[in-house]
Design a protein around this motif. Structure first.
Motif, PDB file in Angstrom:
ATOM      1  N   VAL A  95      -7.844  27.564  25.641  1.00  0.00           N
ATOM      2  CA  VAL A  95      -6.816  27.762  26.629  1.00  0.00           C
ATOM      3  C   VAL A  95      -5.387  27.586  25.734  1.00  0.00           C
ATOM      4  CG1 VAL A  95      -5.634  26.875  28.773  1.00  0.00           C
ATOM      5  CG2 VAL A  95      -8.070  27.475  28.643  1.00  0.00           C
ATOM      6  N   ALA A  96      -5.304  26.351  25.131  1.00  0.00           N
ATOM      7  CA  ALA A  96      -4.016  26.302  24.210  1.00  0.00           C
ATOM      8  C   ALA A  96      -4.391  25.660  22.696  1.00  0.00           C
ATOM      9  CB  ALA A  96      -3.121  25.310  25.267  1.00  0.00           C
ATOM     10  N   VAL A  97      -3.367  25.930  22.025  1.00  0.00           N
ATOM     11  CA  VAL A  97      -3.495  25.370  20.603  1.00  0.00           C
ATOM     12  C   VAL A  97      -2.144  25.193  20.356  1.00  0.00           C
ATOM     13  CG1 VAL A  97      -3.741  25.762  18.214  1.00  0.00           C
ATOM     14  CG2 VAL A  97      -5.513  26.934  19.820  1.00  0.00           C
ATOM     15  N   ILE A  98      -1.813  23.788  20.163  1.00  0.00           N
ATOM     16  CA  ILE A  98      -0.472  23.120  19.909  1.00  0.00           C
ATOM     17  C   ILE A  98      -0.591  22.744  18.490  1.00  0.00           C
ATOM     18  CG2 ILE A  98       1.090  21.764  20.763  1.00  0.00           C
ATOM     19  CD1 ILE A  98      -0.088  21.451  23.355  1.00  0.00           C
ATOM     20  N   PRO A  99       0.434  23.461  17.827  1.00  0.00           N
ATOM     21  CA  PRO A  99       0.539  22.993  16.135  1.00  0.00           C
ATOM     22  C   PRO A  99       1.092  21.538  16.037  1.00  0.00           C
ATOM     23  CG  PRO A  99       1.254  25.290  16.475  1.00  0.00           C
ATOM     24  CD  PRO A  99       0.944  24.769  17.746  1.00  0.00           C
ATOM     25  N   ARG A 100       2.186  21.221  16.986  1.00  0.00           N
ATOM     26  CA  ARG A 100       3.035  20.326  16.779  1.00  0.00           C
ATOM     27  C   ARG A 100       3.456  19.617  18.059  1.00  0.00           C
ATOM     28  NH1 ARG A 100       8.809  19.201  15.518  1.00  0.00           N
ATOM     29  NH2 ARG A 100       8.721  17.102  14.422  1.00  0.00           N
ATOM     30  N   TRP A 101       3.171  18.308  18.575  1.00  0.00           N
ATOM     31  CA  TRP A 101       3.716  18.007  19.753  1.00  0.00           C
ATOM     32  C   TRP A 101       4.321  16.626  19.177  1.00  0.00           C
ATOM     33  CZ3 TRP A 101       0.167  16.180  24.401  1.00  0.00           C
ATOM     34  CH2 TRP A 101       0.848  15.860  25.123  1.00  0.00           C
ATOM     35  N   ARG A 102       5.657  16.230  19.461  1.00  0.00           N
ATOM     36  CA  ARG A 102       6.172  15.040  19.282  1.00  0.00           C
ATOM     37  C   ARG A 102       6.772  14.475  20.222  1.00  0.00           C
ATOM     38  NH1 ARG A 102       8.993  12.551  15.132  1.00  0.00           N
ATOM     39  NH2 ARG A 102      11.124  11.690  15.273  1.00  0.00           N
ATOM     40  N   LEU A 103       6.457  13.023  20.568  1.00  0.00           N
ATOM     41  CA  LEU A 103       6.767  12.141  21.566  1.00  0.00           C
ATOM     42  C   LEU A 103       7.516  11.180  21.069  1.00  0.00           C
ATOM     43  CD1 LEU A 103       3.517  13.104  21.649  1.00  0.00           C
ATOM     44  CD2 LEU A 103       3.738  12.097  24.265  1.00  0.00           C
ATOM     45  N   SER A 117      11.489   8.700  27.115  1.00  0.00           N
ATOM     46  CA  SER A 117      11.154   9.451  26.090  1.00  0.00           C
ATOM     47  C   SER A 117      11.162  10.882  26.242  1.00  0.00           C
ATOM     48  CB  SER A 117       9.360   9.186  25.753  1.00  0.00           C
ATOM     49  OG  SER A 117       8.660   9.823  26.924  1.00  0.00           O
ATOM     50  N   ASP A 118      11.305  11.765  25.069  1.00  0.00           N
ATOM     51  CA  ASP A 118      11.287  13.055  25.241  1.00  0.00           C
ATOM     52  C   ASP A 118      10.072  13.601  24.498  1.00  0.00           C
ATOM     53  OD1 ASP A 118      11.570  13.464  22.510  1.00  0.00           O
ATOM     54  OD2 ASP A 118      13.858  12.581  23.050  1.00  0.00           O
ATOM     55  N   TYR A 119       9.544  14.700  25.069  1.00  0.00           N
ATOM     56  CA  TYR A 119       8.549  15.780  24.461  1.00  0.00           C
ATOM     57  C   TYR A 119       9.182  17.018  24.108  1.00  0.00           C
ATOM     58  CZ  TYR A 119       5.472  12.607  27.419  1.00  0.00           C
ATOM     59  OH  TYR A 119       5.011  11.556  27.816  1.00  0.00           O
ATOM     60  N   LEU A 120       8.662  17.241  22.560  1.00  0.00           N
ATOM     61  CA  LEU A 120       8.996  18.494  22.218  1.00  0.00           C
ATOM     62  C   LEU A 120       7.571  19.065  21.696  1.00  0.00           C
ATOM     63  CD1 LEU A 120      10.718  20.779  21.015  1.00  0.00           C
ATOM     64  CD2 LEU A 120      11.295  19.219  18.825  1.00  0.00           C
ATOM     65  N   ILE A 121       7.205  20.171  22.188  1.00  0.00           N
ATOM     66  CA  ILE A 121       6.190  21.121  21.769  1.00  0.00           C
ATOM     67  C   ILE A 121       6.550  22.406  21.127  1.00  0.00           C
ATOM     68  CG2 ILE A 121       3.954  22.232  22.649  1.00  0.00           C
ATOM     69  CD1 ILE A 121       3.992  20.536  24.910  1.00  0.00           C
ATOM     70  N   THR A 122       6.177  22.496  19.836  1.00  0.00           N
ATOM     71  CA  THR A 122       6.701  23.496  19.130  1.00  0.00           C
ATOM     72  C   THR A 122       5.451  24.747  18.576  1.00  0.00           C
ATOM     73  OG1 THR A 122       8.226  22.030  17.886  1.00  0.00           O
ATOM     74  CG2 THR A 122       7.841  24.090  16.803  1.00  0.00           C
ATOM     75  N   ARG A 123       5.985  25.778  18.896  1.00  0.00           N
ATOM     76  CA  ARG A 123       5.179  27.051  18.785  1.00  0.00           C
ATOM     77  C   ARG A 123       3.717  27.085  19.354  1.00  0.00           C
ATOM     78  NH1 ARG A 123       6.000  29.535  12.922  1.00  0.00           N
ATOM     79  NH2 ARG A 123       5.310  31.511  14.052  1.00  0.00           N
ATOM     80  N   PRO A 124       3.561  26.636  20.454  1.00  0.00           N
ATOM     81  CA  PRO A 124       2.044  26.532  21.177  1.00  0.00           C
ATOM     82  C   PRO A 124       1.663  27.915  21.483  1.00  0.00           C
ATOM     83  CG  PRO A 124       3.717  26.076  22.817  1.00  0.00           C
ATOM     84  CD  PRO A 124       4.689  26.118  21.349  1.00  0.00           C
ATOM     85  N   THR A 125       0.420  28.062  21.312  1.00  0.00           N
ATOM     86  CA  THR A 125      -0.450  29.385  21.775  1.00  0.00           C
ATOM     87  C   THR A 125      -0.931  29.080  22.923  1.00  0.00           C
ATOM     88  OG1 THR A 125      -0.202  30.328  19.641  1.00  0.00           O
ATOM     89  CG2 THR A 125      -1.728  31.402  21.168  1.00  0.00           C
ATOM     90  N   LEU A 126      -0.738  29.913  24.149  1.00  0.00           N
ATOM     91  CA  LEU A 126      -1.618  29.756  25.078  1.00  0.00           C
ATOM     92  C   LEU A 126      -2.281  31.116  25.501  1.00  0.00           C
ATOM     93  CD1 LEU A 126       0.600  27.619  25.804  1.00  0.00           C
ATOM     94  CD2 LEU A 126       0.142  27.917  28.214  1.00  0.00           C
TER      95      LEU A 126
END
Length: 581
Positions: A95-103, A117-126
């Motif tokens: 369903v999803a592939v997340i290359p980079r997730w920064r918390l 906190s803040d969440y940054l999800i970069t270039r995910p593929t759903l």
């Protein structure tokens, strides 16, 4: 003097001798602590991927998670790499592939007295398929959302204040895998989620989205939200679609017998959903250009069509004058387009269509307090007949409430041959068809008329019919000869006028259902009898047999009573197994 200087130097030397060991021990202590912390952090980071996997798999039901890498930095920022989310029931594709997730901690908010906190999800593929979407909906949104929250807080227990997705790629596959629906370069921002700034505002949080839709199309959303509102999250946003291709939607609309070819859509709207559950959806402007829309009826889908239609009717009925829901269309138009109905179950199959269509909707609402809306449709019926349909629609209370005027002029009847073969088993080589109608529906009562007009009909043509058998040629020649005898002079026109006044059989049906039923009845009770008058009477069981308007009735509206499973009693002289359902 020398003695004093010597004494001062000695004292300084003694201080240096005394401080040197203390400084060294302090520095050494700091270094040891840092090394121990680094060693501990290294050990934590080694165990972190499996720990995160375990927590997510435990809390989020129905899915399996894998994490390739995870690292906690000295600033307490957590970075997760290559997180994969797979649905257990339908594992292919993930369903999803997340290359980079920064918390990470928002250190700037420390001075506000809160730790967030803040969440940054970069270039995910759903990548979502129809079975996966169906299964996900069955699991329940509330429980799934709670599972996500508990799972994330179990390994990073700092409440989120900002959520970002950068450059996402989302693909949805319906029934046809070769026709994916894709959104690319998607960016999403939800800021001030904890309402730290402007806590007294109704919508204190920022909300924005933009991306490419179905290739070159654009979608944009900007507005505000209140993610902490009770009992519902509140949002207030403006939406815009620009140059969105419609044909990719075929994989979805095809399930509902709607075929789309070409077409580009642009729209602007506003949506507000309050914490109390009130909804205001305002479509300010919508434009669709160069689309071909066909509703296709087939033998295979005949059984499910009523169920699909009833589901739509049920939804429309729930929204009609619903106090907490306001739907308003300021202006919508479809330009230079074609609308058709295809009956593939008929023999032969036929298509009725309106080309060069221009449809305008103004001030359409689901609330009576918003007043009346207007509809105007122009085009070429069957490619040749000048058409004008205009109507005024009022939101329903207990029954449909609208007025509809129709004018179709000088349609070349040769374009209608497939329709005539399906319902009359003959065709024409010349002739014009026109139609005039005025209808008003209010308080369960229909008032109006329908007048079809036929001119210069020519049924038999040896060149067109040279491959037909002799019997059929003689039959069509006879029909054409009778039509000549019945033509009015000097205009050579045959006209009938049918009164459509009466009560609605079911006043609880929707406006759309009423319009469709009136069109059906008009065709079977007025247009076909008018054509029959133009060409003259003929056998009901042979070529040219007429079909009923509804189960157990004929074109005259009289009942056809069946004696048993195979035999029919023709009460009106026009009934047979062929023309009664």
């Amino acid at each position: 003097m020398a003695t004093a200087d010597t004494l001062h130097a000695w004292r300084l030397s003694a201080i240096r001798v005394t401080m040197a060991p203390a400084f060294k021990w302090s520095a050494l202590t700091v270094i040891v602590v840092c090394l121990l912390a680094a060693a501990a952090l290294l050990m934590v980071n080694r165990a972190l991927p499996s720990f995160i996997e375990r927590q997510l798999n435990e809390h989020v039901q129905g899915y399996k998670f894998t994490v390739a890498e995870a690292a906690l930095s000295p600033t307490l920022a957590l970075e997760i790499r290559q997180l994969t989310m797979t649905q257990i029931e339908h594992p292919d594709p993930p369903v999803a592939v997340i290359p980079r997730w920064r918390l990470s901690i928002q250190w700037s908010r420390i001075f506000s007295g809160v730790v967030v906190s803040d969440y940054l999800i970069t270039r995910p593929t759903l990548h979502i398929t129809l079975p996966q979407a169906t299964s996900g909906l069955q699991e329940g949104e509330a429980s799934r959302e709670q599972g996500w929250r508990e799972g994330i807080y179990s390994f990073y227990p700092i409440k989120i204040n900002e959520f970002k997705i950068a450059d996402a790629d989302v693909t949805y596959l319906d029934q046809d895998p070769s026709k994916p629906l894709r959104m690319t370069h998607l960016n999403l921002l939800a800021g001030n989620i904890r309402n730290i700034r402007s806590p007294d505002d109704t919508y204190p949080s920022e909300l924005a989205l933009d991306g490419n839709l179905f290739g070159a199309g654009r979608v944009e959303m900007t507005g505000r939200a209140n993610f902490l509102a009770e009992p519902h999250v509140g949002i207030k946003v403006d939406l815009a679609l620009r140059e969105v291709a419609l044909e990719p939607l075929l994989s979805v609309t095809g399930r509902y017998n709607v075929q789309i070819s070409g077409g580009v859509l642009s729209a602007d709207g506003h949506l507000e959903y309050t914490a109390e559950g009130e909804t205001k959806a305002n479509l300010k402007a919508l434009t669709i250009e160069n689309v071909r829309l066909d509703y296709v009826h087939t033998s295979e889908t005949k059984g499910k069509e009523p169920r699909v239609g009833q589901a739509a009717v049920t939804t429309a009925r729930k929204l009609q004058n619903k106090p907490e829901t306001l739907i308003l269309i300021d202006h919508a138009e479809i330009k230079n387009s074609e609308f058709g109905f295809v009956d593939e179950a008929a023999k032969p199959p036929y298509r009725v269509f309106l080309s060069q269509g221009e449809l305008h909707l103004d001030h359409i609402s689901n609330h009576l307090t918003e007043g009346s809306g207007t509809v105007t449709l122009t085009g070429k019926f069957m490619g040749t007949g000048n058409t004008l349909v205009s109507g005024t629609f009022r939101p329903e209370t207990k029954s449909p409430d609208f007025s509809l005027n129709t004018k179709i002029e000088k349609t070349q009847m040769r374009a209608m041959n497939d329709l005539l073969r399906a319902y009359g088993n003959f065709d024409v080589t010349a002739g014009q068809f026109s139609l005039y109608s005025e209808l008003t529906v209010k308080n369960g009562w229909v008032e109006g008329y329908l007048k079809p007009l036929f001119k210069d009909i020519k049924v038999f043509d040896a060149r067109q019919d040279k491959e037909k058998n002799l019997f059929h040629q003689l039959y069509e020649g006879l029909v054409g000869g009778v039509a000549k005898l019945l033509e009015n002079t000097p205009r050579e026109e045959v006209a009938t006028k049918t009164d459509l006044s009466g009560t609605l059989e079911n006043p609880r049906i929707t406006t759309w259902q009423t319009v469709v039923n009136l069109v059906k009845n008009a065709f079977f009770k007025a247009v076909l009898p008018g054509f029959e008058k133009a060409i003259g009477p003929h056998s009901a069981s042979g070529p040219g047999a007429l079909l009923p308007t509804a189960a157990g009735t004929n074109l005259a509206g009289l009942p056809c009573r069946r004696q048993d499973g195979e035999q029919w009693r023709p009460d009106c002289g026009r009934c047979s197994p062929h023309n009664c359902a």
